[in-house]
Scaffold this motif. Sequence first.
Motif, PDB file in Angstrom:
ATOM      1  N   TYR A 149      55.582  35.555  10.893  1.00  9.88           N
ATOM      2  CA  TYR A 149      55.522  36.994  11.177  1.00  9.88           C
ATOM      3  C   TYR A 149      54.132  37.503  10.808  1.00  9.88           C
ATOM      4  CZ  TYR A 149      56.164  42.032  10.406  1.00  9.88           C
ATOM      5  OH  TYR A 149      56.023  43.402  10.407  1.00  9.88           O
ATOM      6  N   VAL A 150      53.426  38.055  11.804  1.00 12.95           N
ATOM      7  CA  VAL A 150      52.090  38.603  11.586  1.00 12.95           C
ATOM      8  C   VAL A 150      52.238  40.103  11.339  1.00 12.95           C
ATOM      9  CG1 VAL A 150      49.736  38.794  12.467  1.00 12.95           C
ATOM     10  CG2 VAL A 150      51.179  36.848  13.161  1.00 12.95           C
ATOM     11  N   ASN A 151      52.141  40.486  10.070  1.00 10.71           N
ATOM     12  CA  ASN A 151      52.324  41.876   9.646  1.00 10.71           C
ATOM     13  C   ASN A 151      51.083  42.723   9.982  1.00 10.71           C
ATOM     14  OD1 ASN A 151      51.533  43.566   6.857  1.00 10.71           O
ATOM     15  ND2 ASN A 151      53.552  44.049   7.677  1.00 10.71           N
ATOM     16  N   LYS A 152      51.263  44.033   9.985  1.00 13.47           N
ATOM     17  CA  LYS A 152      50.174  44.951  10.367  1.00 13.47           C
ATOM     18  C   LYS A 152      48.957  44.839   9.447  1.00 13.47           C
ATOM     19  CE  LYS A 152      52.032  48.904   7.755  1.00 13.47           C
ATOM     20  NZ  LYS A 152      52.655  50.240   7.850  1.00 13.47           N
ATOM     21  N   GLU A 153      49.161  44.341   8.206  1.00 13.69           N
ATOM     22  CA  GLU A 153      48.049  44.196   7.273  1.00 13.69           C
ATOM     23  C   GLU A 153      47.587  42.740   7.169  1.00 13.69           C
ATOM     24  OE1 GLU A 153      48.120  46.546   3.613  1.00 13.69           O
ATOM     25  OE2 GLU A 153      49.923  47.557   4.364  1.00 13.69           O
ATOM     26  N   ILE A 211      54.508  43.952   0.401  1.00  8.78           N
ATOM     27  CA  ILE A 211      55.229  43.700   1.660  1.00  8.78           C
ATOM     28  C   ILE A 211      55.650  42.226   1.726  1.00  8.78           C
ATOM     29  CG2 ILE A 211      54.930  43.497   4.169  1.00  8.78           C
ATOM     30  CD1 ILE A 211      53.273  46.084   4.042  1.00  8.78           C
ATOM     31  N   ALA A 212      54.738  41.347   1.322  1.00 13.44           N
ATOM     32  CA  ALA A 212      55.038  39.908   1.346  1.00 13.44           C
ATOM     33  C   ALA A 212      56.240  39.581   0.465  1.00 13.44           C
ATOM     34  CB  ALA A 212      53.824  39.113   0.894  1.00 13.44           C
ATOM     35  N   GLN A 213      56.267  40.159  -0.741  1.00 14.98           N
ATOM     36  CA  GLN A 213      57.366  39.870  -1.662  1.00 14.98           C
ATOM     37  C   GLN A 213      58.700  40.359  -1.104  1.00 14.98           C
ATOM     38  OE1 GLN A 213      56.536  37.980  -4.440  1.00 14.98           O
ATOM     39  NE2 GLN A 213      58.747  37.635  -4.386  1.00 14.98           N
ATOM     40  N   GLU A 214      58.670  41.540  -0.507  1.00 17.84           N
ATOM     41  CA  GLU A 214      59.889  42.090   0.114  1.00 17.84           C
ATOM     42  C   GLU A 214      60.402  41.152   1.208  1.00 17.84           C
ATOM     43  OE1 GLU A 214      62.735  45.318   0.839  1.00 17.84           O
ATOM     44  OE2 GLU A 214      61.379  44.900  -0.837  1.00 17.84           O
ATOM     45  N   PHE A 215      59.482  40.685   2.041  1.00 15.24           N
ATOM     46  CA  PHE A 215      59.817  39.745   3.116  1.00 15.24           C
ATOM     47  C   PHE A 215      60.391  38.455   2.534  1.00 15.24           C
ATOM     48  CE2 PHE A 215      58.585  36.090   5.719  1.00 15.24           C
ATOM     49  CZ  PHE A 215      58.949  36.466   7.002  1.00 15.24           C
ATOM     50  N   MET A 216      59.711  37.890   1.548  1.00 17.53           N
ATOM     51  CA  MET A 216      60.094  36.600   0.984  1.00 17.53           C
ATOM     52  C   MET A 216      61.439  36.674   0.261  1.00 17.53           C
ATOM     53  SD  MET A 216      56.271  35.526  -0.288  1.00 17.53           S
ATOM     54  CE  MET A 216      56.501  33.803  -0.743  1.00 17.53           C
ATOM     55  N   ASP A 217      61.719  37.806  -0.358  1.00 14.29           N
ATOM     56  CA  ASP A 217      62.992  37.971  -1.055  1.00 14.29           C
ATOM     57  C   ASP A 217      64.175  38.127  -0.102  1.00 14.29           C
ATOM     58  OD1 ASP A 217      61.761  37.819  -3.513  1.00 14.29           O
ATOM     59  OD2 ASP A 217      61.698  39.992  -3.846  1.00 14.29           O
ATOM     60  N   ASN A 218      63.911  38.595   1.109  1.00 10.65           N
ATOM     61  CA  ASN A 218      65.012  38.958   2.009  1.00 10.65           C
ATOM     62  C   ASN A 218      65.187  38.045   3.216  1.00 10.65           C
ATOM     63  OD1 ASN A 218      66.274  41.624   1.010  1.00 10.65           O
ATOM     64  ND2 ASN A 218      64.072  41.932   0.747  1.00 10.65           N
ATOM     65  N   VAL A 219      64.218  37.185   3.467  1.00  8.23           N
ATOM     66  CA  VAL A 219      64.382  36.199   4.544  1.00  8.23           C
ATOM     67  C   VAL A 219      65.231  35.040   4.023  1.00  8.23           C
ATOM     68  CG1 VAL A 219      63.136  34.420   5.819  1.00  8.23           C
ATOM     69  CG2 VAL A 219      62.354  36.774   5.905  1.00  8.23           C
ATOM     70  N   ASN A 264      50.918  33.786   3.843  1.00  3.63           N
ATOM     71  CA  ASN A 264      49.579  33.325   4.239  1.00  3.63           C
ATOM     72  C   ASN A 264      49.402  31.807   4.130  1.00  3.63           C
ATOM     73  OD1 ASN A 264      48.852  35.999   4.729  1.00  3.63           O
ATOM     74  ND2 ASN A 264      47.999  36.287   2.682  1.00  3.63           N
ATOM     75  N   ALA A 265      50.400  31.057   4.588  1.00  3.42           N
ATOM     76  CA  ALA A 265      50.281  29.596   4.614  1.00  3.42           C
ATOM     77  C   ALA A 265      51.185  29.037   5.707  1.00  3.42           C
ATOM     78  CB  ALA A 265      50.647  28.996   3.259  1.00  3.42           C
ATOM     79  N   SER A 266      50.858  27.838   6.133  1.00  2.00           N
ATOM     80  CA  SER A 266      51.570  27.174   7.231  1.00  2.00           C
ATOM     81  C   SER A 266      52.923  26.630   6.786  1.00  2.00           C
ATOM     82  CB  SER A 266      50.709  26.027   7.756  1.00  2.00           C
ATOM     83  OG  SER A 266      51.421  25.208   8.645  1.00  2.00           O
ATOM     84  N   THR A 267      53.909  26.735   7.657  1.00  2.00           N
ATOM     85  CA  THR A 267      55.231  26.155   7.381  1.00  2.00           C
ATOM     86  C   THR A 267      55.178  24.629   7.290  1.00  2.00           C
ATOM     87  OG1 THR A 267      55.803  26.017   9.738  1.00  2.00           O
ATOM     88  CG2 THR A 267      56.419  28.038   8.567  1.00  2.00           C
ATOM     89  N   ARG A 268      54.066  24.031   7.723  1.00  2.00           N
ATOM     90  CA  ARG A 268      53.947  22.573   7.693  1.00  2.00           C
ATOM     91  C   ARG A 268      53.944  22.003   6.266  1.00  2.00           C
ATOM     92  NH1 ARG A 268      53.890  18.821   8.957  1.00  2.00           N
ATOM     93  NH2 ARG A 268      52.014  17.868   9.793  1.00  2.00           N
ATOM     94  N   PHE A 269      53.833  22.881   5.265  1.00  2.00           N
ATOM     95  CA  PHE A 269      53.842  22.398   3.878  1.00  2.00           C
ATOM     96  C   PHE A 269      55.250  22.167   3.333  1.00  2.00           C
ATOM     97  CE2 PHE A 269      49.592  24.381   3.977  1.00  2.00           C
ATOM     98  CZ  PHE A 269      48.839  23.336   3.465  1.00  2.00           C
ATOM     99  N   ILE A 314      55.054  34.869   6.259  1.00  2.00           N
ATOM    100  CA  ILE A 314      54.498  36.180   6.594  1.00  2.00           C
ATOM    101  C   ILE A 314      52.990  36.121   6.383  1.00  2.00           C
ATOM    102  CG2 ILE A 314      54.971  37.109   4.270  1.00  2.00           C
ATOM    103  CD1 ILE A 314      55.245  39.877   5.586  1.00  2.00           C
ATOM    104  N   ILE A 315      52.250  36.653   7.358  1.00  2.00           N
ATOM    105  CA  ILE A 315      50.801  36.749   7.231  1.00  2.00           C
ATOM    106  C   ILE A 315      50.484  38.210   6.926  1.00  2.00           C
ATOM    107  CG2 ILE A 315      48.584  36.113   8.241  1.00  2.00           C
ATOM    108  CD1 ILE A 315      50.718  33.829   8.130  1.00  2.00           C
ATOM    109  N   THR A 316      50.048  38.465   5.699  1.00  2.00           N
ATOM    110  CA  THR A 316      49.724  39.829   5.282  1.00  2.00           C
ATOM    111  C   THR A 316      48.858  39.790   4.035  1.00  2.00           C
ATOM    112  OG1 THR A 316      50.620  42.020   4.741  1.00  2.00           O
ATOM    113  CG2 THR A 316      51.785  40.130   3.824  1.00  2.00           C
ATOM    114  N   GLU A 317      47.998  40.786   3.888  1.00  2.00           N
ATOM    115  CA  GLU A 317      47.199  40.934   2.673  1.00  2.00           C
ATOM    116  C   GLU A 317      47.889  41.861   1.673  1.00  2.00           C
ATOM    117  OE1 GLU A 317      44.180  39.047   2.264  1.00  2.00           O
ATOM    118  OE2 GLU A 317      45.276  38.154   3.946  1.00  2.00           O
ATOM    119  N   ASN A 318      49.037  42.402   2.067  1.00  2.00           N
ATOM    120  CA  ASN A 318      49.777  43.319   1.202  1.00  2.00           C
ATOM    121  C   ASN A 318      50.836  42.519   0.444  1.00  2.00           C
ATOM    122  OD1 ASN A 318      51.794  45.175   0.228  1.00  2.00           O
ATOM    123  ND2 ASN A 318      50.931  46.743   1.575  1.00  2.00           N
ATOM    124  N   ASN A 319      50.593  42.294  -0.838  1.00  2.00           N
ATOM    125  CA  ASN A 319      51.481  41.435  -1.634  1.00  2.00           C
ATOM    126  C   ASN A 319      52.871  42.032  -1.804  1.00  2.00           C
ATOM    127  OD1 ASN A 319      49.405  39.607  -1.914  1.00  2.00           O
ATOM    128  ND2 ASN A 319      48.753  40.400  -3.899  1.00  2.00           N
TER     129      ASN A 319
END
Length: 398
Positions: free
Chosen positions: A212-216, A333-341, A349-354, A326-331
């Motif tokens: 997901y490429v976020n607005k920030e 927003i990132a945490q909200e995304f990561m907690d709820n996905v 800001n990293a590849s799923t290939r890891f 999630i690709i975003t510079e807003n930490n």
Amino acid sequence: MRKILPIEKRNAVLSTMAVLLEQERANLKAVNQQDLSNYSGDDLAMEKRLLVDNAKIDGMILSLQQLTSQEDPVGKVRFDFTHENGMKISNKTAAFGTILIIYESRPDVTVEAGGIAFKSGNKILLKGGKESLLSNLKIVSLWHQALKDNDVATEWVEYLNYDRTETQIFLENPTQKVDLIVPRGGEQLIAFTKKHASCPVIVSGRGNNFVYVNKEANLEKAVAIIINGKTSNISVCNALDKVLIDTNIPNWEIFAKQLVTELQLFNVTVLGDEAVAKATGVKAISSDLIWYEEFLDHKIVIGATNSDQEAIDKINKYCGGHSASIITENNEIAQEFMDNVDTAAVYQNASTRFTDGGQFGLGGELAISTDKLHQRGPIGLQHLVTNKWYIYGEGQIR
């Protein structure tokens, strides 16, 4: 029940196996070429997973060396308690007993998954696909040599050369006790195993991973991460299949066009939802059902989304429960995304290939579980154990 091997014996077998793989490198590659020439070539991803080259053998050897150096996962105290009546109670990790690994195409599983299960104190049953039979039999012969060289019975590693019907019969009515089954492969293999198994199954599920490429977002990072996720290896479950672009990005259509152009340079077929197709000229998807698909191919779907919550909801509806980034510079927003996905691995800001046991510091993995019991994500050595209660008394009665 088989008596568990001392850790020194287990480590010695793994070390010997690493040496034998190096010694038999040329022969193993030659045998693998026979499998490749016998393969019909219908499935590009399957063929890529079938290949055993120097890099694959290096990976097998490294995984065995890492396993040898890791602590014994069996007998670790997880809980300690002294009862008021004086009984000493502890909970310790324990081996499962016998683990059956059913897999398609990948001869490296015969080494890496087999090694993890063996180090965890288990007997290994291996059921590989017909396309990799010669490679698997060669590797199992090396397992048997490593066991014999260390005065360990070869029955600790057994290859089941069964067709589909024989496999079904074994799953439904095993001729020996099986404690856990791990299917490694496509959705059909997993469904087949779950349907017929008469013991617990760890589901190493499909990928269908999202970015997901976020607005920030830093859009340069976004392009690099998406290209890596899609093109570095199409045949793996941590590859990228879907991209969501936040329409709140200034001039998001220009970014979408740039992303499509970059993907097409790598011969990736790009499909878009209605908004992305209109903005970029790519072919529109014919049905929303495509959002459920894992491609394992040079193919990707890009969609537009109007909010972070909409992105989260879409990922949770369609993804395979594997990985999302999630690709975003807003930490925040990132945490909200990561907690709820709802995926086993979530990234900022990293590849799923890891999403990989080696990359996560586990020294390889038995599987990447998309189930929530008993372990989620890469299953490493320390996860491939059950537990057991030890109670020491002096005649206490209740």
